[in-house]
Design a protein around this motif. Structure first.
Motif, PDB file in Angstrom:
ATOM      1  N   ASP A  54       0.827  -1.209   0.000  1.00  0.00           N
ATOM      2  CA  ASP A  54       0.000   0.000   0.000  1.00  0.00           C
ATOM      3  C   ASP A  54       0.860   1.257   0.000  1.00  0.00           C
ATOM      4  O   ASP A  54       1.741   1.419   0.844  1.00  0.00           O
ATOM      5  CB  ASP A  54      -0.900  -0.015   1.249  1.00  0.00           C
ATOM      6  CG  ASP A  54      -1.677   1.271   1.420  1.00  0.00           C
ATOM      7  OD1 ASP A  54      -2.634   1.488   0.652  1.00  0.00           O
ATOM      8  OD2 ASP A  54      -1.325   2.069   2.319  1.00  0.00           O
TER       9      ASP A  54
ATOM     10  N   ARG B 110       1.019  -7.333  -5.591  1.00  0.00           N
ATOM     11  CA  ARG B 110       0.034  -6.353  -6.048  1.00  0.00           C
ATOM     12  C   ARG B 110       0.365  -5.011  -5.407  1.00  0.00           C
ATOM     13  O   ARG B 110       0.808  -4.960  -4.257  1.00  0.00           O
ATOM     14  CB  ARG B 110      -1.376  -6.789  -5.654  1.00  0.00           C
ATOM     15  CG  ARG B 110      -1.883  -8.004  -6.438  1.00  0.00           C
ATOM     16  CD  ARG B 110      -3.102  -8.618  -5.767  1.00  0.00           C
ATOM     17  NE  ARG B 110      -2.735  -9.182  -4.489  1.00  0.00           N
ATOM     18  CZ  ARG B 110      -3.520  -9.144  -3.407  1.00  0.00           C
ATOM     19  NH1 ARG B 110      -4.697  -8.557  -3.448  1.00  0.00           N
ATOM     20  NH2 ARG B 110      -3.115  -9.691  -2.272  1.00  0.00           N
TER      21      ARG B 110
ATOM     22  N   GLN C 264      -1.006  -1.014  -4.594  1.00  0.00           N
ATOM     23  CA  GLN C 264      -2.071  -0.007  -4.595  1.00  0.00           C
ATOM     24  C   GLN C 264      -1.465   1.314  -4.134  1.00  0.00           C
ATOM     25  O   GLN C 264      -0.522   1.344  -3.345  1.00  0.00           O
ATOM     26  CB  GLN C 264      -3.242  -0.410  -3.706  1.00  0.00           C
ATOM     27  CG  GLN C 264      -3.010  -0.378  -2.223  1.00  0.00           C
ATOM     28  CD  GLN C 264      -4.269  -0.751  -1.439  1.00  0.00           C
ATOM     29  OE1 GLN C 264      -5.182  -1.427  -1.916  1.00  0.00           O
ATOM     30  NE2 GLN C 264      -4.336  -0.292  -0.204  1.00  0.00           N
ATOM     31  N   THR C 265      -1.989   2.396  -4.691  1.00  0.00           N
ATOM     32  CA  THR C 265      -1.573   3.713  -4.258  1.00  0.00           C
ATOM     33  C   THR C 265      -2.800   4.604  -4.152  1.00  0.00           C
ATOM     34  O   THR C 265      -3.901   4.220  -4.560  1.00  0.00           O
ATOM     35  CB  THR C 265      -0.505   4.311  -5.188  1.00  0.00           C
ATOM     36  OG1 THR C 265       0.114   5.426  -4.542  1.00  0.00           O
ATOM     37  CG2 THR C 265      -1.097   4.767  -6.520  1.00  0.00           C
ATOM     38  N   LYS C 266      -2.590   5.778  -3.593  1.00  0.00           N
ATOM     39  CA  LYS C 266      -3.703   6.707  -3.340  1.00  0.00           C
ATOM     40  C   LYS C 266      -3.376   8.060  -3.937  1.00  0.00           C
ATOM     41  O   LYS C 266      -2.206   8.436  -4.056  1.00  0.00           O
ATOM     42  CB  LYS C 266      -3.939   6.879  -1.827  1.00  0.00           C
ATOM     43  CG  LYS C 266      -4.052   5.595  -1.048  1.00  0.00           C
ATOM     44  CD  LYS C 266      -4.242   5.897   0.438  1.00  0.00           C
ATOM     45  CE  LYS C 266      -3.946   4.685   1.284  1.00  0.00           C
ATOM     46  NZ  LYS C 266      -2.493   4.374   1.334  1.00  0.00           N
TER      47      LYS C 266
ATOM     48  N   VAL D 285      -1.009   0.070 -11.510  1.00  0.00           N
ATOM     49  CA  VAL D 285      -1.260  -0.318 -10.123  1.00  0.00           C
ATOM     50  C   VAL D 285      -2.502  -1.203 -10.117  1.00  0.00           C
ATOM     51  O   VAL D 285      -3.424  -1.021 -10.923  1.00  0.00           O
ATOM     52  CB  VAL D 285      -1.450   0.886  -9.189  1.00  0.00           C
ATOM     53  CG1 VAL D 285      -0.145   1.633  -8.998  1.00  0.00           C
ATOM     54  CG2 VAL D 285      -2.553   1.816  -9.678  1.00  0.00           C
ATOM     55  N   ASP D 286      -2.500  -2.156  -9.216  1.00  0.00           N
ATOM     56  CA  ASP D 286      -3.640  -3.068  -9.135  1.00  0.00           C
ATOM     57  C   ASP D 286      -4.866  -2.374  -8.568  1.00  0.00           C
ATOM     58  O   ASP D 286      -5.995  -2.674  -8.964  1.00  0.00           O
ATOM     59  CB  ASP D 286      -3.264  -4.275  -8.277  1.00  0.00           C
ATOM     60  CG  ASP D 286      -2.138  -5.072  -8.908  1.00  0.00           C
ATOM     61  OD1 ASP D 286      -2.438  -5.981  -9.705  1.00  0.00           O
ATOM     62  OD2 ASP D 286      -0.959  -4.759  -8.652  1.00  0.00           O
ATOM     63  N   VAL D 287      -4.651  -1.448  -7.627  1.00  0.00           N
ATOM     64  CA  VAL D 287      -5.762  -0.715  -7.014  1.00  0.00           C
ATOM     65  C   VAL D 287      -5.363   0.745  -6.854  1.00  0.00           C
ATOM     66  O   VAL D 287      -4.259   1.044  -6.388  1.00  0.00           O
ATOM     67  CB  VAL D 287      -6.148  -1.290  -5.633  1.00  0.00           C
ATOM     68  CG1 VAL D 287      -7.425  -0.614  -5.112  1.00  0.00           C
ATOM     69  CG2 VAL D 287      -6.337  -2.798  -5.686  1.00  0.00           C
ATOM     70  N   LEU D 288      -6.247   1.639  -7.246  1.00  0.00           N
ATOM     71  CA  LEU D 288      -6.102   3.065  -6.956  1.00  0.00           C
ATOM     72  C   LEU D 288      -7.143   3.427  -5.906  1.00  0.00           C
ATOM     73  O   LEU D 288      -8.333   3.167  -6.098  1.00  0.00           O
ATOM     74  CB  LEU D 288      -6.322   3.914  -8.211  1.00  0.00           C
ATOM     75  CG  LEU D 288      -6.413   5.429  -7.969  1.00  0.00           C
ATOM     76  CD1 LEU D 288      -5.074   5.986  -7.492  1.00  0.00           C
ATOM     77  CD2 LEU D 288      -6.893   6.157  -9.227  1.00  0.00           C
ATOM     78  N   LEU D 289      -6.697   4.041  -4.790  1.00  0.00           N
ATOM     79  CA  LEU D 289      -7.611   4.509  -3.762  1.00  0.00           C
ATOM     80  C   LEU D 289      -7.716   6.032  -3.824  1.00  0.00           C
ATOM     81  O   LEU D 289      -6.704   6.719  -3.947  1.00  0.00           O
ATOM     82  CB  LEU D 289      -7.123   4.111  -2.364  1.00  0.00           C
ATOM     83  CG  LEU D 289      -6.908   2.632  -2.053  1.00  0.00           C
ATOM     84  CD1 LEU D 289      -6.520   2.450  -0.588  1.00  0.00           C
ATOM     85  CD2 LEU D 289      -8.136   1.804  -2.376  1.00  0.00           C
TER      86      LEU D 289
ATOM     87  N   VAL E 277      -4.657   1.430 -14.277  1.00  0.00           N
ATOM     88  CA  VAL E 277      -5.335   1.098 -13.022  1.00  0.00           C
ATOM     89  C   VAL E 277      -6.255  -0.079 -13.286  1.00  0.00           C
ATOM     90  O   VAL E 277      -7.000  -0.077 -14.272  1.00  0.00           O
ATOM     91  CB  VAL E 277      -6.149   2.297 -12.488  1.00  0.00           C
ATOM     92  CG1 VAL E 277      -7.051   1.879 -11.330  1.00  0.00           C
ATOM     93  CG2 VAL E 277      -5.225   3.434 -12.061  1.00  0.00           C
TER      94      VAL E 277
END
Length: 313
Positions: free
Chosen positions: A44, A73, A75-77, A114-118, A144
């Motif tokens: 993260d 994996r 994820q970033t924000k 990225v696998d997840v964008l928050l 994304v």
């Protein structure tokens, strides 16, 4: 299946503009290897962590470790701006800002996606249609793969989801034995003590009903119950630390795994985020899933009641 997440906010050195050096890259590499050894594969980030240096040192570790990107994996924000335009902090989820910040993160992380964008914080000025357009463009470009949020209520997620073509898959919130508003709000309905907690009621239920994974930052309560007690520790804090140690001995595990197991036992399916850079402490978290299964209802409630310093209604 519930999982542990490694939070990379501590990587990269200071929060100043000073550059990082080889020692910070080595520290990041050691933390990544310890996380992998503990069975952690989701890492993260956020664009603001250590002024971007957290992503940069991680990117160097990725580049120097063949095959690592395929094993993990990321994820970033985005959405928080620091020290810009005369403001210490402000939020920006405009279309252009989302695109700019994600592209910056990809460059620092030295990866194509990225696998997840928050979305890091709710932006009162955000136009949901703009957010949807930016997310749609990033997904179409392959940058994304999934979208999540952070620090949002169930109602806020629902309003955003109405404009999106992709499901919100995660909501990252502060959840721990110390930050208990999420739990207190479940049982203090129609009770005057409820006014002491601001956690938005219905958020856990919304996430469960819509398949949104709850990610818990601050999950280890910043070491309050597993390290040296600070001078201002309350009697409840001290009693909780003692109980955590007793349960760790009883369950043949570590205090860290007791705290994380306590979170993971809750049926909301909480995925704790571990923020320490200490490899030994990262490894101390590896037993959390087993502890969650082994912990009895009495043990679980005992930790809660001890931490709150008073009985539940």
């Amino acid at each position: 299946m519930q999982e542990l997440i490694y939070g990379c906010m501590g990587l990269g050195g200071s929060w100043s503009d000073d550059p990082y050096g080889p020692e910070q890259v080595a520290e990041a590499s050691a933390a990544v290897q310890a996380a992998l050894a503990a069975g952690i594969t989701l890492f993260d980030h956020a664009d603001i962590y250590r002024n971007g240096k957290s992503e940069q040192v991680f990117g160097e570790v990725l580049a120097a470790t063949p095959g690592l990107r395929d094993r993990i994996r990321l994820q970033t924000k985005c959405g928080i701006r620091l020290n810009e335009r005369g403001l210490e902090t402000h939020y920006d989820l405009s279309r252009d800002a989302i695109l700019e910040r994600v592209n910056g993160s990809l460059a620092r992380l030295q990866t194509d996606y990225v696998d997840v964008l928050l979305l890091h914080r709710p932006d009162p000025l955000a136009d949901p249609a703009e957010v949807a357009a930016a997310v749609g463009q990033l997904m179409a470009e392959g940058k994304v793969r999934h979208l999540g949020v952070s620090n949002m209520s169930g109602a806020q997620i629902g309003a955003l989801q109405d404009r999106l073509d992709t499901p919100v898959v995660a909501n990252q919130l502060e959840l721990s034995l110390l930050a208990r508003g999420w739990l207190e709000s479940q049982v203090l309905v129609n009770h005057p003590e409820d006014l002491a907690y601001s956690f938005p009621r219905g958020t856990l239920e919304y996430c469960a009903a819509h398949g949104v994974t709850l990610q818990a930052y601050g999950a280890l309560a910043r070491g309050l119950y597993t390290g040296a007690a600070p001078a201002d520790a309350s009697p409840a804090d001290l009693a909780t630390a003692a109980l955590v140690a007793d349960l760790a001995a009883e369950l043949d595990t570590t205090g860290e795994s007791v705290l994380l197991g306590w979170l993971m036992k809750h049926p909301a399916g909480i995925a704790p985020v571990i923020g320490t850079v200490n490899p030994a402490r990262i490894q101390a978290c590896a037993d959390a899933r087993r502890v969650a299964a082994a912990m009895t209802r009495a043990q679980w409630y005992g930790l809660w009641v001890t931490a709150r310093g008073s009985n539940i209604p």
